[in-house]
Design a protein around this motif. Structure first.
Motif, short mmCIF file in Angstrom:
data_model
loop_
_atom_site.label_atom_id
_atom_site.label_comp_id
_atom_site.label_asym_id
_atom_site.label_seq_id
_atom_site.Cartn_x
_atom_site.Cartn_y
_atom_site.Cartn_z
N GLU A 72 0.98 -0.87 0.33
CA GLU A 72 0.37 -0.08 0.01
C GLU A 72 0.98 1.68 -0.01
O GLU A 72 1.44 0.91 0.97
CB GLU A 72 -0.91 0.12 0.98
CG GLU A 72 -1.55 -0.95 1.43
CD GLU A 72 -2.68 -1.34 0.25
OE1 GLU A 72 -2.81 -0.39 -0.07
OE2 GLU A 72 -3.17 -2.15 -0.45
N PHE A 73 0.42 2.13 -0.90
CA PHE A 73 0.82 3.88 -0.88
C PHE A 73 0.38 4.23 -1.22
O PHE A 73 -0.84 4.08 -1.20
CB PHE A 73 1.61 3.54 -2.25
CG PHE A 73 2.97 2.60 -2.72
CD1 PHE A 73 4.05 1.79 -1.45
CD2 PHE A 73 2.59 0.49 -3.61
CE1 PHE A 73 4.82 1.30 -2.07
CE2 PHE A 73 3.51 -0.10 -3.91
CZ PHE A 73 4.87 -0.11 -2.39
N PRO A 74 1.10 5.43 -1.06
CA PRO A 74 0.19 7.34 -1.30
C PRO A 74 -0.36 6.51 -2.04
O PRO A 74 0.10 6.23 -3.55
CB PRO A 74 0.94 7.89 -0.44
CG PRO A 74 2.62 7.68 -0.06
CD PRO A 74 1.90 6.01 -0.35
N GLN A 81 2.58 2.30 -9.43
CA GLN A 81 2.47 0.88 -9.61
C GLN A 81 1.83 0.88 -10.54
O GLN A 81 1.87 -0.63 -10.97
CB GLN A 81 2.40 0.37 -7.82
CG GLN A 81 1.86 -0.86 -8.18
CD GLN A 81 1.60 -1.42 -5.99
OE1 GLN A 81 -0.53 -0.37 -6.37
NE2 GLN A 81 1.47 -2.05 -5.80
N SER A 82 0.55 1.46 -10.38
CA SER A 82 -0.37 0.64 -11.52
C SER A 82 0.25 1.00 -12.32
O SER A 82 -0.25 0.13 -14.36
CB SER A 82 -1.51 1.55 -11.37
OG SER A 82 -2.61 1.49 -10.50
N ARG A 131 8.31 11.41 1.32
CA ARG A 131 7.00 11.92 2.10
C ARG A 131 6.40 12.93 0.87
O ARG A 131 6.44 13.08 0.46
CB ARG A 131 7.09 13.10 3.05
CG ARG A 131 8.28 12.99 3.92
CD ARG A 131 8.99 14.12 4.96
NE ARG A 131 7.66 14.46 5.33
CZ ARG A 131 7.78 15.69 5.45
NH1 ARG A 131 8.67 16.75 4.15
NH2 ARG A 131 6.60 16.34 6.08
N VAL A 132 4.70 12.51 0.91
CA VAL A 132 3.59 12.73 0.10
C VAL A 132 2.58 13.63 0.47
O VAL A 132 2.01 13.46 1.33
CB VAL A 132 3.28 11.90 -0.78
CG1 VAL A 132 2.43 11.97 -1.44
CG2 VAL A 132 3.88 10.79 -1.27
N LYS A 133 2.59 14.59 -0.38
CA LYS A 133 1.61 15.70 0.83
C LYS A 133 -0.18 15.33 -0.05
O LYS A 133 -0.48 15.29 -1.72
CB LYS A 133 1.66 16.75 0.34
CG LYS A 133 0.59 17.48 1.28
CD LYS A 133 1.10 19.52 0.88
CE LYS A 133 2.06 19.47 1.57
NZ LYS A 133 2.64 20.90 2.19
N ILE A 143 9.83 3.09 0.27
CA ILE A 143 9.74 1.93 -0.85
C ILE A 143 11.03 1.84 -1.41
O ILE A 143 11.94 2.07 -1.50
CB ILE A 143 8.42 2.93 -1.51
CG1 ILE A 143 9.03 4.12 -2.58
CG2 ILE A 143 7.21 3.02 -0.94
CD1 ILE A 143 8.43 4.63 -3.27
N PHE A 144 10.98 0.61 -2.34
CA PHE A 144 11.97 0.02 -3.62
C PHE A 144 11.52 0.61 -4.45
O PHE A 144 11.13 -0.05 -5.06
CB PHE A 144 12.51 -1.64 -3.03
CG PHE A 144 12.67 -1.64 -1.19
CD1 PHE A 144 14.47 -1.65 -1.39
CD2 PHE A 144 12.57 -1.45 -0.37
CE1 PHE A 144 15.14 -2.17 0.25
CE2 PHE A 144 12.82 -2.00 0.56
CZ PHE A 144 14.16 -1.86 0.46
N PRO A 145 11.75 1.86 -5.33
CA PRO A 145 11.28 2.23 -6.28
C PRO A 145 12.15 1.28 -7.84
O PRO A 145 12.71 2.00 -8.80
CB PRO A 145 11.07 3.22 -6.86
CG PRO A 145 12.43 4.28 -6.40
CD PRO A 145 12.84 2.58 -4.19
N TYR A 146 11.87 0.01 -7.74
CA TYR A 146 13.01 -0.88 -8.47
C TYR A 146 12.33 -1.80 -9.27
O TYR A 146 11.70 -2.54 -9.05
CB TYR A 146 14.21 -1.12 -7.67
CG TYR A 146 15.19 -0.76 -7.30
CD1 TYR A 146 15.93 0.45 -7.99
CD2 TYR A 146 15.52 0.62 -5.87
CE1 TYR A 146 17.15 0.46 -7.75
CE2 TYR A 146 16.48 1.28 -5.98
CZ TYR A 146 17.36 1.69 -6.82
OH TYR A 146 18.32 2.18 -6.05
N ALA A 147 12.50 -2.11 -10.38
CA ALA A 147 12.54 -3.83 -11.22
C ALA A 147 13.77 -3.97 -10.96
O ALA A 147 14.88 -3.89 -12.45
CB ALA A 147 11.22 -2.99 -12.35
#
Length: 574
Positions: A72-74, A81-82, A131-133, A143-147
């Motif tokens: 689950e992410f902001p 992700q989508s 941090r996301v507003k 998170i790990f923003p990797y593929a």
């Protein structure tokens, strides 16, 4: 046929149609699906580029992709992700050999998570805290923003987020990440499919930058390429198995023989990246001097560059869009006090082109650049694409000019900065003409004959990149000898896009499959007007609730009237 039999037949016919649709939707012919999709978006965001399609159609081995974005992410990162999932689905629809899964690296016991993170860290995969507003406030997540792309025993990891910007990631940064997904994934697949590693060489022999000052870029390149040094004086010709030659800030003249080697290397399809200082000046040369008069470097390559379609002007570019340097402003006890002053010779070249090399890049930090003149005419047509240029608040100073720091103690006068679009980086593409056509010396001809190489007067379709600053590739070095990341400005404490620019430039020069075009893909960000959304919230809630109910009632009324009309007529006949 009675009504019961008719109903059964209709049921099985409908079932057969659904089964046929399902078979067609999952069938392929010649490796291509028998179904398609209609992309109605203005920028064709869901349509793969031709280079990517060609790459995937030729895929013959399984490539497995593990995306570390499960969980689950902001809202902003949920979109990333989508978008990643949709892109991999598009890849799989073009080639069944592309398989993928989404994996949550934060699941398991504390020991399992720590062990996993250590393994990732060894591969250069580190989590980022973001941090996301949002509407409900500010949220923090790791998170790990990797593929990670796997083919057999080999693997390539892709940083999906790419730009690590201090503070809260903006919607624009996330949007750029989405726009670059196709290019990054296609690039990873292309590198895994290669049975060899291309060679990139840094030239030596003309006073170029030492290895310690190009160490950070070399480290980045070694992930995908073999990188080394080539002494120009040690070879009769530049080997054609060198895919690209980087000439990084030479300070001594090129000999005629070395110029001939470069010329013939280009004529035979070799790629060259020219990173040149026109003027011999740096920040250290001004220290401790009341005034300094820099001189242009005599590199003995002006005629060569002119033949290819450009020349360097004997000037220095100044720009109000620039970085700062520290200057002593006083003493506190026995210690000098420093303040930062905007220094117009340290230019921030913000890419203003949609070309794949510079698209989505932040500013590139240049140091004492000169302007480039693109007016020289060439024997053969050459396309000249400007990659780096000044802002509309710039100017140039013709040599000779005295340099000092005194002017920084006063506010810079915008009225003196009225030039714009001064070129400092350019891409040349086309069929180049040899400078030695009709003037080949017996010595050069003898060298070629000795090694059995034929002289070429005209190149195959080729490309080169020229930047009027050699320090664009130079990473800072600390007093202890450790390397500072390329593009990091130690005074501003900010990471600029020098490394991304150079890496993209090399990727473009070496791209023979056209996948670099995916980097120019645009995904437009259509922002929600929060004030209007809040003001019209009640109206749209009523519409969303009432419209389905009204349509259902209307359908029921029409259905009732039709049945009444139909069976009313039947009863009258009876």
């Amino acid at each position: 046929m009675n009504r019961k039999t008719q109903t059964i037949v209709q049921f099985f016919l409908g079932l057969g149609v659904l089964l046929l649709i399902n078979i067609v939707a999952n069938s392929r012919m010649g490796g291509r699906p028998l179904y398609g999709a209609l992309d109605l978006t203005e920028e064709k965001r869901y349509t793969l580029t031709e280079g990517t399609k060609t790459l995937l159609e030729a895929q013959e081995d399984v490539i497995f992709v593990r995306v570390l974005l499960e969980g689950e992410f902001p809202a902003g990162f949920k979109r990333l992700q989508s978008a990643t999932r949709e892109m991999l689905e598009d890849f799989h629809s073009e080639s069944p050999y592309i398989e993928y899964e989404f994996y949550n690296p934060n699941e398991g016991t504390v020991d399992e998570i720590n062990t996993r993170r250590e393994q990732y860290k060894e591969e250069g995969i580190v989590p980022v805290n973001l941090r996301v507003k949002g509407v409900e406030g500010t949220s923090t997540t790791s998170i790990f923003p990797y593929a990670i792309f796997y083919k057999g025993e080999r693997s390539v990891y892709v940083n999906i987020l790419e730009n690590e910007i201090p503070g809260v990631p903006s919607d624009v940064v996330l949007n750029n990440a989405v726009a670059l997904l196709e290019y990054k994934f296609a690039n990873a697949i292309q590198k895994l499919n290669r049975s060899y590693r291309e060679i990139i060489a840094f030239s030596t022999g003309q006073g170029e930058l030492p290895p310690i000052q190009t160490a950070d870029l070399e480290k980045e390149l070694r992930t995908y390429y073999d990188v080394g040094r080539l002494s120009m004086d040690s070879v009769a010709v530049i080997p054609q198995d060198i895919s690209a030659l980087i000439i990084a800030k030479p300070t001594r003249p090129f000999s005629d023989n070395n110029k001939f080697k470069i010329d013939q290397y280009i004529m035979n399809g070799g790629k060259v990246m020219w990173l040149l200082d026109r003027v011999a000046v740096d920040l250290d040369s001004l220290q401790g001097r009341p005034e300094y008069y820099p001189k242009p470097y005599d590199l003995n390559i002006d005629d060569l560059l002119f033949r290819y379609g450009l020349r360097f002007n004997d000037d220095l570019v100044q720009d109000l869009r620039s970085t700062r340097i520290p200057l002593a402003t006083g003493m506190l006890g026995n210690a000098p006090q420093f303040d930062l002053f905007r220094y117009p010779y340290h230019v921030l070249a913000l890419p203003q082109s949609n070309h794949p090399i510079v698209r989505s890049l932040e500013a590139v930090n240049l140091f004492y650049p000169s302007s480039i003149d693109l007016s020289p005419r060439t024997k053969t047509p050459i396309d000249k694409t400007i990659l780096l240029m000044s802002s509309d608040a710039a100017r140039y100073q013709k040599l000779p000019v005295g340099l000092d720091f005194d002017f920084l103690r006063y506010d810079l006068d915008p009225n003196k900065f009225q030039q714009d679009s001064l070129v400092m980086g350019v891409l040349l593409e086309g069929t180049f003409s040899s400078m030695y056509e009709n003037r080949l010396s017996p010595e050069n001809l003898a060298v070629l004959e000795d090694i059995g190489v034929e002289y070429q007067s005209q190149s195959v379709p080729n490309a080169m990149i020229v930047v009027s600053d050699g320090d664009v590739v130079a990473n800072p070095v600390r007093p202890d000898g450790s390397v500072v990341p390329l593009g990091y400005n130690v005074f501003e404490k900010y990471q600029f896009s020098n490394k991304d620019f150079l890496f993209n430039a090399l990727e473009y020069l070496l791209d023979d499959g056209g996948i670099i075009q995916a980097r120019g893909k645009e995904v437009r960000l259509r922002m929600l007007n929060n004030e209007r959304a809040e003001a019209e919230a009640t109206f749209w809630r009523v519409i969303n609730i009432a419209t389905p109910v009204a349509l259902l009632l209307l359908f029921g009324l029409v259905y009732f009237l039709l049945r009444r009309k139909k069976y009313g007529l039947v009863n009258k006949r009876e």
